[in-house]
Design a protein around this motif. Structure first.
Motif, PDB file in Angstrom:
ATOM      1  N   GLN B 118       0.804  -1.211   0.000  1.00  0.00           N
ATOM      2  CA  GLN B 118       0.000   0.000   0.000  1.00  0.00           C
ATOM      3  C   GLN B 118       0.843   1.271   0.000  1.00  0.00           C
ATOM      4  O   GLN B 118       0.457   2.255  -0.610  1.00  0.00           O
ATOM      5  N   THR B 201      -3.482   3.579  -5.329  1.00  0.00           N
ATOM      6  CA  THR B 201      -3.320   4.797  -4.530  1.00  0.00           C
ATOM      7  C   THR B 201      -2.450   5.810  -5.271  1.00  0.00           C
ATOM      8  O   THR B 201      -1.370   5.478  -5.743  1.00  0.00           O
ATOM      9  N   GLY B 202      -2.937   7.030  -5.371  1.00  0.00           N
ATOM     10  CA  GLY B 202      -2.131   8.098  -5.959  1.00  0.00           C
ATOM     11  C   GLY B 202      -2.114   8.101  -7.478  1.00  0.00           C
ATOM     12  O   GLY B 202      -1.410   8.897  -8.078  1.00  0.00           O
ATOM     13  N   ASP B 204      -3.832   8.619 -11.268  1.00  0.00           N
ATOM     14  CA  ASP B 204      -4.919   9.290 -11.968  1.00  0.00           C
ATOM     15  C   ASP B 204      -5.862   8.251 -12.541  1.00  0.00           C
ATOM     16  O   ASP B 204      -5.485   7.118 -12.761  1.00  0.00           O
ATOM     17  N   ARG B 205      -7.070   8.713 -12.850  1.00  0.00           N
ATOM     18  CA  ARG B 205      -8.100   7.774 -13.288  1.00  0.00           C
ATOM     19  C   ARG B 205      -7.670   6.840 -14.435  1.00  0.00           C
ATOM     20  O   ARG B 205      -7.876   5.629 -14.343  1.00  0.00           O
ATOM     21  N   PRO B 206      -7.055   7.364 -15.492  1.00  0.00           N
ATOM     22  CA  PRO B 206      -6.700   6.431 -16.584  1.00  0.00           C
ATOM     23  C   PRO B 206      -5.744   5.345 -16.108  1.00  0.00           C
ATOM     24  O   PRO B 206      -5.855   4.187 -16.525  1.00  0.00           O
ATOM     25  N   HIS B 230     -10.721   0.036  -0.928  1.00  0.00           N
ATOM     26  CA  HIS B 230     -11.844   0.752  -0.331  1.00  0.00           C
ATOM     27  C   HIS B 230     -12.850   1.122  -1.415  1.00  0.00           C
ATOM     28  O   HIS B 230     -13.905   1.658  -1.125  1.00  0.00           O
ATOM     29  N   LEU B 232     -15.415   0.596  -4.195  1.00  0.00           N
ATOM     30  CA  LEU B 232     -16.410  -0.329  -4.731  1.00  0.00           C
ATOM     31  C   LEU B 232     -16.463  -0.294  -6.244  1.00  0.00           C
ATOM     32  O   LEU B 232     -16.678  -1.313  -6.896  1.00  0.00           O
ATOM     33  N   PRO B 276     -22.302   7.442  -5.172  1.00  0.00           N
ATOM     34  CA  PRO B 276     -22.927   8.641  -5.746  1.00  0.00           C
ATOM     35  C   PRO B 276     -23.948   8.338  -6.837  1.00  0.00           C
ATOM     36  O   PRO B 276     -24.859   9.129  -7.055  1.00  0.00           O
TER      37      PRO B 276
END
Ligand code: SF4
Lengths: 224, 334
Positions: B118, B201-202, B204-206, B230, B232, B276
């Protein structure tokens, strides 16, 4: 006078590379602006410029109609405390030596609020963000990321800012903690008529939370 | 009463292929000066070849401790009980909890059971470049010398790292680049089972999606991954099966689609409702401290369905995949 935090024609270079190119963005009091864009589009840089943490190479920031010059620590406290920012990683943004109670109260102490009043306000905010009293005596290493981010949100709200900038602030949190912090921010915003900026990659989150969404394309010129 | 879910899914065919990992009754306690941390309690799970199992839960629920327990990496104040067996396709079965540090270090960690940790910063040696770390790892696991350099480049590309960045020292890497480097290091020995502890962790989305898809592809070619997260949405994107963990226990363990369509445990349902694109409503209240768990079901103080039974009798143990550890599970899936 207009109540808004405005970025005017902001240009930023890092190492001769242009990160933002004459970008305009306006966050009016009471609205929640979502800012999305691919990585490298300068979203976080724009948030830092608006938070007065980074002086742009071109353009300026205006707060409630007043043009600001210079970075945060040079500005009068009355201006500085109007704009708060919350980052993605609470660990990188906090002093590991402070207890959570001290962390929340510190900005008040720094502007001269007496110790007891600052403590009372810290307790009130801790309750608002859902931190139980036993957690307030702990230091960052002894709490989870979610608990630490709650403390950072309390700290960000301690001066009742008119504008709150959230840079991927819930990206590393579980769904329940994210939804809870979003509810806290939304309540705060309604009560105080604050303007909120949400920088996020999460389309579902922005659709749900923001009142409008601006797209920042790679190269940093917005279209929305 | 518990409810059975339809047990068909692409990767997880429980009962057919022999399990790669078989965990039974795993319990971990940490002794502090004035308290005991109940980090993992009576945990049971299996991972089959080709399966991507996601363990989801909020930070501090014990999910990272699970990975460290399997790898024998817990600190000295930890007590571990129960069974954990690894059945690597090549080689003898390993009793992970009983075989001892020597065997774990020589035969298991990295080679048979990989870890994407992690916090990458602490896992990297500061005085070696990424390339040197990667080449050393490849060579240690039997790659011929002349082939190690191009293999390092291929691994870099696979994890989304520019091969030129391999020539940097760890302190010259951003958090996201360090994360990709430790992922490459974990992939280098090509372990049949990879434990990935918040591997995005850390990023970017792509790159998040890139990393998740990379893990998925490993499973599609017969390896297996235990993804601890964490997130989902990440689990939904790639997992065959999802185990939801709450306050040290797995409370529901189901095929991913079934869990998202019709969660059976009230906590899983609450967590999904917080998304969301669903109700965006947090689970009320707070998780209990692992040093001070309530006597009955640990979720009872936050649960709408809680009865006196819940508050006094521990929730029934998870009888197996497709069930919930709950006295009053939600209705059977449609
Ligand atoms: S056992 Fe009872 S309290 Fe626990 S989750 Fe089930 S209904 Fe809720």
């Amino acid at each position: 006078m207009t109540s808004a935090l405005v970025a005017h024609q902001i240009t930023v270079h890092y190492d001769r590379q242009r990160v933002l190119d004459r970008v305009d963005l306006r966050i009016a009091a009471g609205e929640t602006v979502g800012l999305r864009g691919p990585s490298g589009s300068g979203k976080s840089t724009l948030a830092r410029v608006l938070a007065l943490l980074h002086a742009p190479d071109g353009g300026h920031v205006a707060l409630d109609g007043q043009r600001l010059a210079g970075v945060r620590h040079r500005l009068p406290a009355a201006v500085r405390t109007r704009v708060a920012i919350l980052f993605q990683s609470p660990r990188a943004a906090t002093d590991p030596r402070l207890t959570l109670a001290e962390l929340i109260a510190e900005p008040l102490r720094a502007t001269g609020t007496p110790r007891e009043a600052a403590r009372a306000r810290a307790r009130e905010l801790a309750d608002l963000v859902g931190l139980t009293p036993d957690l307030l005596a702990r230091r960052p290493h002894a709490v989870s990321d979610g608990q630490l981010q709650r403390a950072c949100l309390a700290r960000a709200l301690v001066h009742r800012p008119g504008y709150l900038l959230c840079d991927e602030a819930t990206a590393m949190l579980d769904a329940s903690t994210q939804a809870h912090l979003a509810a806290v921010v939304t309540d705060y915003q309604r009560q105080h008529g604050a303007g909120v900026l949400l920088v996020s990659h999460d389309a579902a989150l922005l659709t749900r939370w923001a009142t409008r969404v601006v797209e920042l394309p790679a190269g940093g010129r917005p279209t929305g | 009463m518990t409810t059975t879910a339809p047990a068909t899914t692409t990767g997880a065919r429980a009962g057919r292929a022999p399990a790669l990992l078989d965990v039974e009754g795993l319990t971990v306690r940490f002794r502090l000066r004035d308290a005991v941390v109940h980090a993992v309690t009576d945990l049971r799970l299996t991972v089959h070849p080709g399966e991507l199992l996601a363990v989801v839960g909020e930070s501090g629920c014990g999910k990272s401790v699970l990975a460290h327990a399997l790898l024998g990496l817990l600190p000295g104040n930890a007590t571990v009980t129960g069974q954990a067996r690894l059945h690597p396709p090549a080689g003898n079965p390993v009793d992970l909890l009983g075989c001892g540090e020597r065997r774990l270090a020589r035969e298991v960690r990295g080679r048979a059971l990989g870890l994407v940790p992690q916090s990458p910063a602490t896992a990297l040696t500061p005085v070696r470049t990424g390339r040197r770390l990667l080449v050393e790892t490849l060579r240690a696991y039997g790659h011929p010398r002349r082939d190690a350099d191009p293999a390092a480049d291929r691994l870099a590309v696979e994890v989304g790292l520019d091969p030129a960045d391999l020539d940097r020292y760890p302190h010259e890497l951003s958090g996201g680049m360090a994360q990709r480097l430790v992922t490459a290091l974990a992939l280098a020995p090509d372990p049949p089972l990879l434990l990935a502890d918040e591997p995005t962790t850390g990023l970017d989305r792509p790159l998040v999606d890139h990393t998740l898809d990379l893990l998925r592809r490993r499973c599609d070619t017969g390896a297996a991954v235990l993804l601890i997260t964490h997130d989902l949405a990440a689990a939904r994107r790639v997992a065959d099966t999802i185990a939801v963990m709450y306050a040290s226990r797995i409370v529901e363990h189901r095929p991913a689609g079934a869990l998202f369509d019709a969660p059976v445990h009230p906590y899983s349902a609450g967590l999904l409702d917080a998304l969301p694109d669903r109700a965006f409503r947090p689970v009320p209240g707070h998780p209990p401290m692992l040093t001070d768990l309530p006597p009955g079901c640990a979720f009872a103080p936050r649960c709408e369905r809680a009865t006196d039974t819940c508050r006094t009798a521990p929730a029934p143990a998870l009888p197996g995949p497709g069930r919930a550890a709950c006295h009053h599970p939600l209705g059977a899936p449609a």
